[in-house]
Design a protein around this motif. Structure first.
Motif, PDB file in Angstrom:
ATOM      1  N   THR A 159       0.831  -1.200   0.000  1.00 38.13           N
ATOM      2  CA  THR A 159       0.000   0.000   0.000  1.00 38.13           C
ATOM      3  C   THR A 159       0.869   1.255   0.000  1.00 38.13           C
ATOM      4  O   THR A 159       0.587   2.220  -0.719  1.00 38.13           O
ATOM      5  CB  THR A 159      -0.916   0.018   1.244  1.00 38.13           C
ATOM      6  OG1 THR A 159      -1.635  -1.207   1.291  1.00 38.13           O
ATOM      7  CG2 THR A 159      -1.885   1.175   1.193  1.00 38.13           C
ATOM      8  N   LEU A 160       1.929   1.214   0.808  1.00 32.93           N
ATOM      9  CA  LEU A 160       2.820   2.369   0.842  1.00 32.93           C
ATOM     10  C   LEU A 160       3.423   2.603  -0.545  1.00 32.93           C
ATOM     11  O   LEU A 160       3.544   3.736  -1.003  1.00 32.93           O
ATOM     12  CB  LEU A 160       3.940   2.157   1.869  1.00 32.93           C
ATOM     13  CG  LEU A 160       3.454   2.087   3.316  1.00 32.93           C
ATOM     14  CD1 LEU A 160       4.637   1.930   4.264  1.00 32.93           C
ATOM     15  CD2 LEU A 160       2.646   3.328   3.680  1.00 32.93           C
ATOM     16  N   TYR A 161       3.740   1.512  -1.225  1.00 37.40           N
ATOM     17  CA  TYR A 161       4.281   1.653  -2.570  1.00 37.40           C
ATOM     18  C   TYR A 161       3.236   2.268  -3.511  1.00 37.40           C
ATOM     19  O   TYR A 161       3.532   3.181  -4.288  1.00 37.40           O
ATOM     20  CB  TYR A 161       4.760   0.291  -3.101  1.00 37.40           C
ATOM     21  CG  TYR A 161       4.990   0.313  -4.588  1.00 37.40           C
ATOM     22  CD1 TYR A 161       6.107   0.962  -5.117  1.00 37.40           C
ATOM     23  CD2 TYR A 161       4.074  -0.255  -5.473  1.00 37.40           C
ATOM     24  CE1 TYR A 161       6.302   1.028  -6.490  1.00 37.40           C
ATOM     25  CE2 TYR A 161       4.260  -0.185  -6.842  1.00 37.40           C
ATOM     26  CZ  TYR A 161       5.366   0.452  -7.352  1.00 37.40           C
ATOM     27  OH  TYR A 161       5.549   0.536  -8.701  1.00 37.40           O
ATOM     28  N   LEU A 162       1.994   1.784  -3.420  1.00 37.85           N
ATOM     29  CA  LEU A 162       0.932   2.339  -4.265  1.00 37.85           C
ATOM     30  C   LEU A 162       0.808   3.841  -4.072  1.00 37.85           C
ATOM     31  O   LEU A 162       0.457   4.580  -4.990  1.00 37.85           O
ATOM     32  CB  LEU A 162      -0.418   1.693  -3.940  1.00 37.85           C
ATOM     33  CG  LEU A 162      -0.677   0.290  -4.461  1.00 37.85           C
ATOM     34  CD1 LEU A 162      -2.103  -0.122  -4.116  1.00 37.85           C
ATOM     35  CD2 LEU A 162      -0.479   0.229  -5.963  1.00 37.85           C
ATOM     36  N   GLY A 163       1.109   4.284  -2.868  1.00 39.27           N
ATOM     37  CA  GLY A 163       1.032   5.703  -2.555  1.00 39.27           C
ATOM     38  C   GLY A 163       1.995   6.544  -3.375  1.00 39.27           C
ATOM     39  O   GLY A 163       1.850   7.760  -3.466  1.00 39.27           O
ATOM     40  N   ALA A 164       2.968   5.904  -3.982  1.00 44.38           N
ATOM     41  CA  ALA A 164       3.926   6.644  -4.813  1.00 44.38           C
ATOM     42  C   ALA A 164       3.585   6.502  -6.291  1.00 44.38           C
ATOM     43  O   ALA A 164       4.394   6.811  -7.157  1.00 44.38           O
ATOM     44  CB  ALA A 164       5.338   6.136  -4.534  1.00 44.38           C
ATOM     45  N   THR A 165       2.358   6.021  -6.596  1.00 39.99           N
ATOM     46  CA  THR A 165       1.942   5.903  -7.995  1.00 39.99           C
ATOM     47  C   THR A 165       0.621   6.629  -8.193  1.00 39.99           C
ATOM     48  O   THR A 165      -0.014   7.043  -7.227  1.00 39.99           O
ATOM     49  CB  THR A 165       1.715   4.421  -8.380  1.00 39.99           C
ATOM     50  OG1 THR A 165       0.580   3.951  -7.654  1.00 39.99           O
ATOM     51  CG2 THR A 165       2.915   3.560  -8.043  1.00 39.99           C
TER      52      THR A 165
END
Lengths: 465, 278, 347
Positions: free
Chosen positions: C67-73
């Motif tokens: 989820t944290l990664y998705l936050g950068a997309t």
């Protein structure tokens, strides 16, 4: 040592066996169906027997599926069809379908709101019907019965993605006994916004009556856009989008917001009702009990909400007490295309899962959901605007109100643009009306809308005006 | 409250205290009145009033194809999660309590904070895709594992505290008699921390019982939907709640957790740290 | 989905609760819990831990990091970015920080936490625990059961109860107060959800304080009781110092819990016009309503950071308070020293 060690081992065994068993059998998620020679298909709609849209769910489970299965068996094909019901908010239903499709799984046939077709197509969750089921789709006899206008519901960038499942129209309802008391004609048909305001002013003299309900604000959600902003916007000759560009702060939008101001700042509407989470339900109840004079709503308000027998806010004397009129343009000929009246329509579309393992049978089942006998069975004694002209000819005579919608409202209706950004734009429009109801000027609300558009569209490239 | 000397202020204070208690009683009871009245009302509205008595709503609910099944599904999910959560967190908490592991507290706090992300809506895509990858979609097991993963850090946190306060001397003597660590835990520690285990169990069940998002995302078959999901289906096309069904179902839906709570609190005591007098 | 949103959780106060996360390593060896009485040993301890950690790693850490990664997309549920999300780095974060909606939600969340948890639940919870501390009988049982019921009922049921209770026409509250037509949820939306949350969550504080008061020696309570008119002061001087750890742990937990609570959405849907759109509701509307999952994930990350700050503040305070608690009179130097060293002592 004993017990707990055994327990742990047991837990491990359960976990292991559980996943092994799951890996073995085809879950409903898997559109390819189970093993063996049997062809398994699943259909999903946001309907559930005993809950939301119960009659639709029951119709699919008890009428469509058994007949389809029997017919296939006659042709020597062994088919099993499962109905996957849901009964939740549209947003949640949409999320679930999107996730399934993303995982290349999900039901073989599913019902989408027509407005989602564009965004699902862009995400490649769905494919044009011809690509999924082959060129034979054009051979289905039913196409001839579905007018081009209704077919547009299932169309995105020139391609057809599914079969529309009926449509609807928006009109103004008015409470005839209240109109009589206010000495207004019971065959009322306003010719302009001014006529609406004049009637509302007369209704305002009655004790305890809210004259007019034009949905506003975000609590009403899409109902604000569909039953409020858009019919007014098109009635003022405005447009929402052109290609993939959206109109911003236009004079027409300001006119719409000005109308909201006139309604809610002079006591013609109840601003509180626009903010309540259950405000729309309340507006229904108010209308049914005779404390709301004029209400802009879709035809399902008539069919479902105030239906004398089965309604949520039933009106025993609905046919006598409730009048309906077309939503007028701001003034004669001022609506888009020089029309005098407007309406707005939407509807569901049944699409195929591009990853279905049995595209042929899936398409056959899809058409089975849209055959004339099936639609008639679905309606029973009720009436509704279906996608098929032949069915409409037969059933609409049962209900003059729906006949009115089909004959008078549909010719002047508009569909919403099937673009992915629509949801966000619609929300921005709702917020603009909320601002006006809360006391901001139409001008500043329109400017705020323009700014909000920039934010949701990521810049001004896609904004006109 | 003061003893003896001056009865008047004491009396006043006593009355004051009871007025406050009465207010508290009213505050907690009033919102629940509707739940007691509406299910038995032939035409329930939003007002809690003496019902126009009927049992028809229960009959209607009984005939609803999803209602009764959903309670069974909820039970499976809740009990399954509770067993896993209690079992695994007890083992972990015991180990953490008795053996020093570097960075232990930091890890626990980090997990606690992360669990707030996973329970939010933003995590639904990762959770769904993960479950799809593991072939756990439409299985009770998938829901149980996801929920257990989310609840474990908190459960370990609670239980570790209970374990910390239990006396070590019994364990030592048991060990002198040659019992294995698991045996010691089972025979000596578990009986002492039973209220803690009960607390965690009840808490897990209450959490799972009310959870909508995870089962909604991960389950597909209608007969597997738990009550929290089915509760949202008692609406009509226009989205109006069916108050008769909702109130009746709410009552049935609430009863199991309430009964469980009453049972557990009577049997084991339902309390937090401090209930055990170390 | 509501119930678990609050899984930032209940836990009792204990010795380890009085420790700051980042200072965990400095734990004093003299504390008893470290004693390996059962002879577990490191390897077996690891085996005891493994199943729980495995589950947590797979079903909690993995999705959370994802989820944290998705936050950068710019990932969205549908539309073009659904198939081809672009990496946008910190754009989502800067967008959120520049958005009035985010700040408003944050402010509302803080009001919600402060009003309903820190003041409301903790206050009422303590009052209840204090009143019940040595009472038995039907009245006490009834009250306790009612308070617990409010805590244990499923969120969706509770939401309905409150909608019905506060309804504008015919809600029970209006009937009782004879204020027909008072639109509580519209005119006082924050107050409504604050009061609701006090009702919903006081049980936790009550239980925790009951346990804490149970640990205060009876003679001390007697002193407080005999104090008469100066009761409150005695309470402050005699009782609070003994349960400071419990108070702060309780505040920490209910704050985090309330911060992440989604139930207000079920009552007000974030309205009217966003007046009760706390951060979890804001995220829900962004991620599910508008389908902007990347942006929603980025806001989740910000929320995590805020939670972290809240937690650290409490934990620091805990160390500091304990220090001054034992020292009796707080001296400025002692406080400064406590803040500086972050060390704590058992209360």
């Amino acid at each position: 040592m004993g017990v707990i060690a055994r327990r742990t081992a047991l837990t491990a065994a359960v976990l292991g066996a559980g996943s092994a068993a799951l890996a073995g059998c085809g879950s409903p998620l898997d559109p390819r169906g189970g093993g063996g020679g049997e062809i398994a298909l699943t259909v999903a709609t946001n309907a559930i027997s005993g809950g939301k849209n119960a009659d639709e769910a029951e119709w699919i489970e008890r009428w469509v599926i058994p007949r389809f299965v029997a017919r296939q068996r006659e042709q020597g094909v062994d088919v099993r069809v499962d109905f996957l019901p849901s009964g939740v908010d549209d947003e949640q239903y949409k999320t679930k379908l999107a996730l399934d499709l993303k995982a290349h799984a999900g039901p073989d046939i599913m019902s989408l709101d027509g407005i989602w077709v564009g965004e699902f197509a862009q995400a490649e969750y769905i494919k044009p019907l011809r690509e999924v089921a082959g060129p034979d789709v054009a051979d289905w006899a039913g196409w001839r019965q579905i007018s081009a206008k209704v077919r547009a519901l299932a169309r995105f960038e020139g391609k057809l993605y599914g079969i529309p499942a009926g449509t609807d129209a928006r009109v103004l309802y008015f409470h005839k006994p209240l109109f009589r008391r206010a000495q207004l004609p019971v065959d009322w048909q306003p010719g302009s916004w001014q006529d609406i305001l004049d009637a509302a002013r007369k209704l305002k003299r009655l004790q305890g009556v809210i004259p007019l309900q034009i949905n506003a604000g975000t609590a009403m959600g899409e109902a604000t856009t569909m039953q409020g902003v858009l019919p007014l916007l098109f009635g003022a000759g405005g447009r929402l989008a052109k290609g993939d560009r959206w109109y911003g702060d236009t004079p027409e939008l300001r006119a719409v917001l000005g109308f909201y101001r006139d309604v809610y700042r002079s006591g013609l509407g109840d601003p509180k009702l626009q903010q309540e989470a259950k405000g729309r339900d309340k507006s229904f109840e108010r209308f049914a009990e005779g404390s709301l004079g004029i209400l802009a709503e879709g035809d399902y308000f008539w069919r479902d909400v105030i239906s004398p027998e089965t309604g949520i806010a039933p009106m025993k004397r609905r046919d006598n007490d409730v009048g309906y009129a077309l939503i007028p343009a701001r003034a004669r000929h001022e609506a888009t295309g020089g029309r005098d009246h407007v309406s707005l329509s939407g509807g569901a579309v049944h699409v195929l899962n591009p990853h279905t393992r049995h595209p042929r049978q899936a398409f056959e089942l899809l058409t089975a959901l849209h055959s004339a006998p099936a639609l008639k069975a679905r309606l029973g004694d009720a009436a509704m605007i279906t996608e098929r002209d032949d069915v409409n000819d037969a059933v609409l005579d049962k209900d003059p109100m729906l006949r009115f919608c089909a004959d008078k409202a549909l010719p002047v209706t508009t569909f919403r643009p099937p673009l992915a950004a629509y949801t966000a734009v619609s929300l921005a429009l709702q917020e603009a009306t909320a601002r006006v109801v809360a006391g901001k000027s139409p001008e500043s609300a329109a400017q705020a809308y323009r700014k909000e558009l920039e934010e949701v569209l990521g810049g001004s490239d896609h904004i006109i005006g | 409250m003061r003893t003896g000397t001056n009865p008047v202020p004491a009396l006043l204070r006593g009355i004051g205290a009871y007025v406050l208690v009465a207010l508290a009683l009213a505050f907690f009871a009033l919102p629940m009145l509707w739940l007691a009245a509406a299910p038995f009302d032939a035409h329930p509205g939003v007002t809690a009033s003496l019902p126009d008595f009927t049992l028809a709503n229960f009959k209607r609910l009984w005939n609803n194809p999803n209602a009764v099944d959903s309670l069974a599904s909820s039970l499976i999910l809740a009990v399954g999660s509770a067993v896993l959560v209690v079992g695994l967190s007890a083992l972990a908490a015991y180990a953490l309590s008795r053996v020093r592991i570097r960075g232990r507290d930091g890890l626990l706090y980090a997990l606690l904070l992360l669990s707030s992300i996973v329970t939010g809506t933003a995590a639904m895509v990762p959770i769904f895709l993960l479950a799809a990858e593991l072939n756990l979609v439409d299985s009770y097991l998938g829901v149980i594992l996801v929920l257990t993963g989310g609840l474990l850090p908190a459960a370990i946190f609670i239980l570790k505290d209970f374990m910390d306060t239990t006396p070590r001397s019994y364990e030592e003597s048991a060990r002198v008699f040659g019992a294995s660590p698991l045996r010691v835990m089972w025979d000596v520690v578990v009986p002492v921390v039973r209220p803690g285990l009960a607390t965690v169990g009840v808490w897990t069940i209450a959490q799972v019982w009310g959870n909508f998002l995870i089962p909604f995302l991960l389950l597909r078959s209608p007969d597997k939907s738990p009550a929290a999901v089915v509760m949202y289906t008692f609406y009509t096309e226009g989205g109006q709640p069916d108050l008769a069904l909702i109130s009746t179902f709410s009552l049935l839906y609430s009863l199991p957790v309430v009964l469980m709570f009453l049972f557990v609190s009577r049997r084991y005591g339902f309390r937090f740290h401090g209930g055990i007098k170390a | 989905m509501a119930a678990t949103t609050s899984s930032a959780d209940p836990s009792p106060a204990g010795p380890q609760g009085q420790e700051t996360a980042e200072k965990g390593k400095r734990r004093q060896a003299r504390e008893e819990p470290e004693r390996d009485a059962a002879g577990l040993g490191r390897r077996r301890a690891a085996a005891f831990l493994a199943p729980a950690l495995l589950l947590v790693a797979l079903f909690l850490v993995l999705p959370a990091v994802w989820t944290l990664y998705l936050g950068a997309t710019d990932y969205r549920l549908t539309g073009i970015p659904a198939i081809d999300p672009a990496f946008v780095g910190f754009d989502n974060l800067t967008k959120a920080l520049g958005d009035d909606g985010f700040w408003r939600s944050l402010r509302l969340t803080l009001v919600f936490v402060l009003g309903s948890a820190v003041i409301g639940q903790a206050g009422l919870g303590f009052a209840l625990a204090w009143w019940m501390r040595e009472r038995t009988g039907r009245l006490r049982t009834t009250l306790e059961v009612l308070v617990m019921l409010a805590w244990i009922l499923p969120s969706s049921v509770v939401a309905f109860l409150w909608i019905a209770f506060l309804d504008r026409d015919g809600g029970t509250l209006n009937e009782l107060l004879r204020t027909p037509g008072a639109a509580w949820l519209l005119d006082h939306p924050m107050l409504s959800i604050v009061v609701y949350n006090i009702w919903r969550g006081s049980a936790f504080s009550m239980m925790l304080y009951s346990a804490a008061l149970g640990n205060v020696p009876a003679s001390h309570l007697e002193t407080a009781r005999l104090a008469g008119a100066g009761g409150l002061q005695q309470l402050r001087d005699v009782v609070f110092p003994r349960i400071r750890g419990h108070i702060l742990t309780n505040l920490l937990l209910i704050s985090l819990w309330t911060f992440n609570d989604f139930t207000p959405f079920l009552i007000t849907a974030g309205g009217p016009d966003g007046a009760t759109e706390t951060l979890p509701v804001h995220i829900y509307k962004t991620a599910l309503g508008s389908g902007e999952l990347g942006y929603g994930a980025a806001i989740s990350f910000l929320m995590l950071l805020i939670n972290l700050v809240v937690a650290v503040i409490y934990l620091r305070l805990l160390g500091q308070r304990n220090k001054s608690g034992t020292a009796g009179k707080k001296s400025r130097t002692a406080r400064r020293k406590a803040r500086g060293s972050g060390q704590k002592e058992a209360a």
